[in-house]
Design an enzyme around this catalytic site. Structure first.
Site, mmCIF file in Angstrom:
data_model
loop_
_atom_site.group_PDB
_atom_site.id
_atom_site.type_symbol
_atom_site.label_atom_id
_atom_site.label_comp_id
_atom_site.label_asym_id
_atom_site.label_seq_id
_atom_site.Cartn_x
_atom_site.Cartn_y
_atom_site.Cartn_z
ATOM 1 N N ARG A 72 0.846 -1.229 -0.190
ATOM 2 C CA ARG A 72 0.062 0.153 0.243
ATOM 3 C C ARG A 72 0.581 1.250 0.042
ATOM 4 O O ARG A 72 1.390 1.251 1.302
ATOM 5 C CB ARG A 72 -1.401 0.038 0.871
ATOM 6 C CG ARG A 72 -2.296 -0.902 1.322
ATOM 7 C CD ARG A 72 -3.130 -1.202 2.212
ATOM 8 N NE ARG A 72 -2.064 -1.182 3.723
ATOM 9 C CZ ARG A 72 -1.511 -0.466 4.407
ATOM 10 N NH1 ARG A 72 -1.369 1.118 4.542
ATOM 11 N NH2 ARG A 72 -1.018 -0.990 5.792
ATOM 12 N N TYR A 200 -1.993 -4.053 -6.581
ATOM 13 C CA TYR A 200 -1.670 -4.657 -6.101
ATOM 14 C C TYR A 200 -2.184 -4.676 -4.217
ATOM 15 O O TYR A 200 -2.579 -3.485 -4.033
ATOM 16 C CB TYR A 200 0.329 -4.877 -5.270
ATOM 17 C CG TYR A 200 0.224 -6.627 -4.701
ATOM 18 C CD1 TYR A 200 -0.110 -7.282 -4.444
ATOM 19 C CD2 TYR A 200 0.747 -5.675 -3.301
ATOM 20 C CE1 TYR A 200 0.101 -8.516 -3.842
ATOM 21 C CE2 TYR A 200 1.428 -6.580 -2.173
ATOM 22 C CZ TYR A 200 1.073 -7.920 -2.087
ATOM 23 O OH TYR A 200 1.258 -9.106 -1.702
ATOM 24 N N LYS A 209 -9.127 -2.645 2.155
ATOM 25 C CA LYS A 209 -9.269 -1.383 2.698
ATOM 26 C C LYS A 209 -9.779 0.359 2.819
ATOM 27 O O LYS A 209 -10.669 0.205 3.401
ATOM 28 C CB LYS A 209 -7.887 -1.049 2.790
ATOM 29 C CG LYS A 209 -6.449 -1.577 3.120
ATOM 30 C CD LYS A 209 -7.334 -2.560 5.084
ATOM 31 C CE LYS A 209 -6.863 -3.367 5.216
ATOM 32 N NZ LYS A 209 -5.780 -3.820 6.137
ATOM 33 N N HIS A 229 -10.148 -2.395 11.678
ATOM 34 C CA HIS A 229 -9.269 -3.270 11.624
ATOM 35 C C HIS A 229 -8.117 -4.032 12.767
ATOM 36 O O HIS A 229 -7.279 -3.963 13.091
ATOM 37 C CB HIS A 229 -7.906 -2.383 11.358
ATOM 38 C CG HIS A 229 -6.294 -2.465 10.122
ATOM 39 N ND1 HIS A 229 -5.487 -2.867 10.285
ATOM 40 C CD2 HIS A 229 -6.569 -4.080 9.795
ATOM 41 C CE1 HIS A 229 -4.664 -3.104 9.766
ATOM 42 N NE2 HIS A 229 -5.450 -4.104 9.655
ATOM 43 N N SER A 251 -0.786 -3.297 10.762
ATOM 44 C CA SER A 251 -0.641 -4.160 8.923
ATOM 45 C C SER A 251 0.595 -5.122 9.956
ATOM 46 O O SER A 251 1.899 -4.302 10.286
ATOM 47 C CB SER A 251 -0.314 -3.185 7.922
ATOM 48 O OG SER A 251 -1.325 -3.134 7.919
ATOM 49 N N CYS A 253 1.525 -7.170 11.864
ATOM 50 C CA CYS A 253 1.475 -6.899 13.267
ATOM 51 C C CYS A 253 1.223 -8.310 13.985
ATOM 52 O O CYS A 253 1.043 -8.929 15.413
ATOM 53 C CB CYS A 253 1.380 -5.848 13.871
ATOM 54 S SG CYS A 253 2.890 -5.307 13.405
ATOM 55 N N ASP A 276 -8.843 -9.696 9.305
ATOM 56 C CA ASP A 276 -8.510 -8.583 9.286
ATOM 57 C C ASP A 276 -9.477 -7.225 9.591
ATOM 58 O O ASP A 276 -9.320 -6.054 10.381
ATOM 59 C CB ASP A 276 -7.798 -8.005 7.976
ATOM 60 C CG ASP A 276 -6.840 -7.449 7.325
ATOM 61 O OD1 ASP A 276 -6.450 -7.191 8.179
ATOM 62 O OD2 ASP A 276 -7.129 -6.769 6.726
ATOM 63 N N ARG A 373 2.184 -12.567 -0.553
ATOM 64 C CA ARG A 373 1.068 -12.596 0.843
ATOM 65 C C ARG A 373 0.163 -14.013 -1.001
ATOM 66 O O ARG A 373 0.550 -13.950 -1.442
ATOM 67 C CB ARG A 373 -0.311 -11.651 0.335
ATOM 68 C CG ARG A 373 0.357 -10.236 1.565
ATOM 69 C CD ARG A 373 -0.487 -9.389 1.677
ATOM 70 N NE ARG A 373 -0.136 -8.258 3.040
ATOM 71 C CZ ARG A 373 -0.173 -8.245 3.696
ATOM 72 N NH1 ARG A 373 -1.147 -8.754 4.132
ATOM 73 N NH2 ARG A 373 0.442 -6.940 4.475
HETATM 74 P P1 GTP Z 1 -1.884 -7.360 8.118
HETATM 75 O O1 GTP Z 1 -2.471 -8.641 6.571
HETATM 76 O O2 GTP Z 1 -1.151 -6.859 6.697
HETATM 77 O O3 GTP Z 1 -2.306 -7.021 8.040
HETATM 78 O O4 GTP Z 1 -1.453 -8.030 9.210
HETATM 79 P P2 GTP Z 1 -1.461 -9.244 9.669
HETATM 80 O O5 GTP Z 1 -1.494 -8.105 11.062
HETATM 81 O O6 GTP Z 1 -2.785 -10.406 10.174
HETATM 82 O O7 GTP Z 1 0.189 -9.625 10.245
HETATM 83 P P3 GTP Z 1 0.509 -11.154 10.377
HETATM 84 O O8 GTP Z 1 -0.818 -12.286 11.769
HETATM 85 O O9 GTP Z 1 0.703 -12.011 8.535
HETATM 86 O O10 GTP Z 1 1.636 -11.554 11.360
HETATM 87 C C1 GTP Z 1 2.694 -10.279 10.316
HETATM 88 C C2 GTP Z 1 4.485 -10.834 10.825
HETATM 89 O O11 GTP Z 1 4.625 -10.682 12.265
HETATM 90 C C3 GTP Z 1 5.141 -12.339 10.758
HETATM 91 O O12 GTP Z 1 6.503 -12.007 10.087
HETATM 92 C C4 GTP Z 1 4.909 -12.891 11.897
HETATM 93 O O13 GTP Z 1 5.975 -14.284 12.096
HETATM 94 C C5 GTP Z 1 4.613 -12.061 12.806
HETATM 95 N N1 GTP Z 1 4.442 -12.559 14.623
HETATM 96 C C6 GTP Z 1 2.749 -13.001 14.285
HETATM 97 N N2 GTP Z 1 2.419 -13.072 15.467
HETATM 98 C C7 GTP Z 1 3.977 -13.347 16.472
HETATM 99 C C8 GTP Z 1 4.569 -14.017 17.442
HETATM 100 O O14 GTP Z 1 3.321 -13.749 18.368
HETATM 101 N N3 GTP Z 1 5.448 -13.223 17.785
HETATM 102 C C9 GTP Z 1 6.305 -12.299 17.167
HETATM 103 N N4 GTP Z 1 7.507 -12.547 17.961
HETATM 104 N N5 GTP Z 1 6.418 -12.427 15.600
HETATM 105 C C10 GTP Z 1 4.707 -13.004 14.808
HETATM 106 C C1 SPV Z 2 -2.980 -4.339 6.007
HETATM 107 O O1 SPV Z 2 -1.762 -3.455 5.237
HETATM 108 O O2 SPV Z 2 -3.366 -4.171 6.526
HETATM 109 C C2 SPV Z 2 -3.500 -5.618 4.865
HETATM 110 C C3 SPV Z 2 -2.664 -5.429 3.158
HETATM 111 O O3 SPV Z 2 -4.730 -5.829 5.592
HETATM 112 S S1 SPV Z 2 -3.096 -4.480 2.200
HETATM 113 O O4 SPV Z 2 -4.335 -5.620 1.934
HETATM 114 O O5 SPV Z 2 -2.399 -4.565 0.970
HETATM 115 O O6 SPV Z 2 -4.100 -3.378 3.002
HETATM 116 MN MN MN Z 3 -4.473 -5.334 7.933
#
Ligand code: GTP
Ligand code: SPV
Ligand code: MN
Length: 588
Positions: A72, A200, A209, A229, A251, A253, A276, A373
């Site tokens: 984004r 993308y 979003k 979110h 995002s 996290c 999400d 992704r």
């Molecule tokens: P968006 O789709 O962008 O909104 O992201 P998301 O919040 O769904 O994040 P996602 O679950 O894909 O995690 C992103 C990163 O955080 C990855 O690299 C994971 O390995 C890391 N991660 C997730 N949970 C944990 C945790 O409990 N501990 C640690 N240290 N890292 C974590």
């Molecule tokens: C985020 O960035 O929080 C996502 C991926 O979930 S996107 O759809 O690109 O915003």
């Molecule tokens: Mn997201």
């Protein structure tokens, strides 16, 4: 007589001048037809879709986006209310008439020689009183396939759209993919998204979003609900009681990982409803009810493995319902399988990186882009909640705000009350990730994980949040979590992932009134003896440090919070100002 939907599509056609217009019917046959088209369609340095090994990855396809178009772009994203104040300091703003002129110029004939796909879709279960009817056009086959995975699309939705005027409109074109011609414009007062120049993620999959957060948050302001979110999950205990919680994290996290967690505590399990976005409505019973407007995952690939997220691995390898797409991951050319950093097993010998170039581990760069992704239907999830299609949603007992903070913020903390909880959300900061372009790893304020996604002034948003709380007769508890605190060697102190259930269990115990809490100036934290740490090898000292709240160290943090709230001036709700004053007194 043509419906408003048809008339709107004709207008877009007249503007973009596509070679043909294809209305998507949402059938399965159409999905395979679109994939077939994509496999034969040359974009960039290869086909739109590359068929992967369907023995090991059923129905999986690989897509590459333009190397300048991999996340984004928040600096090119605008929220165009009639006044700058309505959009707030949290958004880029342009005068709506000027913005439209600019977009019309970029869109003029932009689909020449291409197909314009018309996608009628619904965010939310179509019979839900909380669902929203939407219509989008796009010239990207990739977006068309993605939208059918991520939302509920097709002819039955079109029928719903036919006799109404209030649907949410989206125009999308990849344009010339020149970053200088890239804009993601929102017109909340007309429920319109206009996105040109990107193919993308959140820039292009408009249901996500753009519609379900930026446009929907403003609808929520006017209609009395919240678009967030957030993950939605059910936590089932050994007696079969399910407690529903939502969690907002910025995002990349950890939302997807949390939503799909395989619990480290054997007597607990998680049911997924969404990873999400959550739409939160006040139910007739005075509780907060959540629906997931989406129908699929658009999840970060790197780091996903049988060790970190086995349920997601099972989901993306299942391929039973809808295709599964991979975007910007590496390719094992011996086996024709996708690959990314952190995937189980050895690094393949013969690899192409996310741009299709030969790659070896020694080459320094990553094989998969950090924001690569997968796109997969939520139906393929082995832990899908039986309530996921319930038109009313599920009743929420706790709201969790989480962020990526290597220092200061304790593993878990409970707010004293709703207003304090809103402040916990409003003062959130998180270290930036690869999900958006820009520098990675710097703390930036990200209230409620909504900084890039709130479709109006944050000051009005916080007031709305406070009002929603006042209208609830049984408001959920509000908590903050941080899985990312590090020790003096920079190592994560908390194991995270499945072990996060230990924290969730405490939250469930708290909202059910089963355990007391310890008071700190920043909020309520657990007594260590109330946490289930069975089977976990972690020293008492480390546990103490995970919960340490030393207000002397908070000086810089509080300065930063004050600075971040300053631009909202007199518009800031009195409750937020009071909470800030309290915090300031504590660091003095
Ligand atoms: P968006 O789709 O962008 O909104 O992201 P998301 O919040 O769904 O994040 P996602 O679950 O894909 O995690 C992103 C990163 O955080 C990855 O690299 C994971 O390995 C890391 N991660 C997730 N949970 C944990 C945790 O409990 N501990 C640690 N240290 N890292 C974590
Ligand atoms: C985020 O960035 O929080 C996502 C991926 O979930 S996107 O759809 O690109 O915003
Ligand atoms: Mn997201």
């Amino acid at each position: 007589m043509a419906s408003a939907a048809e008339r709107w599509v004709e207008d877009q056609e007249r503007l973009a001048r596509p070679a043909r217009v294809a209305w998507c019917d949402g059938t399965e046959g159409e999905a395979w037809r679109l994939l077939e088209i994509g496999m034969n369609e040359e974009r960039l340095n290869g086909p739109v879709f590359l068929k992967l090994n369907h023995k090991s990855w059923p129905t999986a396809y690989l897509h590459h986006s333009d190397p300048t178009d991999v996340a984004r772009t928040e600096h090119l994203t605008f929220v165009c209310h009639s006044t700058r104040e309505a959009s707030g300091p949290n958004n880029n703003w342009m005068e709506p008439a000027k913005a439209k002129k600019k977009m019309a110029k970029l869109s003029e004939g932009c689909m020449r020689g291409r197909t314009m796909y018309v996608i009628p879709y619904m965010m939310g279960q179509p019979d839900s009183p909380y669902a929203k009817a939407c219509l989008m056009v796009t010239d990207s086959t990739y977006v068309a396939v993605s939208m059918r995975i991520m939302t509920r699309i097709g002819t039955p939705i079109l029928e719903k759209l036919r006799n109404r005027e209030d649907f949410i409109k989206g125009f999308h074109s990849v344009g010339d993919l020149d970053p200088n011609h890239r804009y993601i414009m929102h017109f909340p007062q007309e429920s319109l998204v206009w996105s040109v120049g990107s193919g993308y993620g959140g820039n292009a999959l408009l249901g996500k979003k753009c519609v379900s957060l930026r446009i929907a948050s403003y609808l929520g302001l006017r209609q009395g609900w919240l678009a967030e979110h957030m993950v939605i999950m059910g936590i089932e205990d050994h007696r079969g009681n399910v407690t529903y919680v939502t969690a907002a994290l910025p995002s990349a996290c950890g939302k997807t990982n949390l939503a799909m967690m395989e619990s480290a505590l054997p007597e607990y399990r998680v049911w997924t409803l969404g990873d999400d976005i959550a739409w939160l409505n006040i139910g007739p019973d005075g509780r907060l009810w959540a629906i997931n407007p989406e129908a699929g995952y658009f999840g970060v690939a790197p780091g996903t493995s049988m060790k970190t997220n086995p349920n997601m691995m099972r989901t993306i390898r299942r391929g039973a319902f809808n295709p599964t797409l991979f975007t910007n991951v590496g390719l094992n050319t011996d086996t024709n399988e996708p690959w990314w950093e952190g995937l189980d097993g050895p690094v393949p010998e013969n690899m192409l990186d996310w741009q299709g170039r030969p790659w070896t581990p020694g080459s320094g760069a990553k094989a998969a882009h950090p924001n690569s992704r997968f796109t997969a239907s939520i139906i393929n999830s082995p832990m899908l909640s039986p309530e996921h299609n319930n038109p009313q949603g599920v009743p929420i007992s706790a709201i969790i705000f989480g962020a990526r903070r290597t220092r200061l913020i304790p593993l878990v903390m409970e707010s004293f009350n709703w207003a304090h909880g809103v402040f916990l959300g409003a003062r959130m900061g998180s270290e930036t990730t690869a999900a958006a372009t820009g520098q990675v790893g710097v703390v930036r304020r990200d209230p409620m994980a909504m900084r890039p996604f709130c479709g109006y002034n944050f000051a009005d948003y916080w007031r709305h949040y406070l009002n929603v709380g006042n209208r609830l007769t049984r408001p959920p508890g509000i908590f903050s979590v941080n899985w990312f605190r590090v020790d003096e060697n920079g190592k994560f102190m908390w194991p995270g992932f499945g072990d996060n259930m230990r924290v969730l269990k405490w939250i469930v115990d708290r909202v059910n009134g089963r355990v007391p809490a310890r008071e700190t100036p920043a909020g309520l934290v657990p007594r260590i003896q109330d946490l289930d740490l069975g089977g976990l090898n972690i020293s008492e000292d480390k546990m103490e440090r995970l919960f340490a709240v030393n207000m002397k160290e908070w000086k810089g943090e509080v300065d930063d919070i004050r600075d971040s709230l300053k631009p909202y001036g007199g518009r800031l709700p009195a409750e937020i100002r009071e909470q800030l004053l309290k915090l300031e007194r504590q660091v003095r």
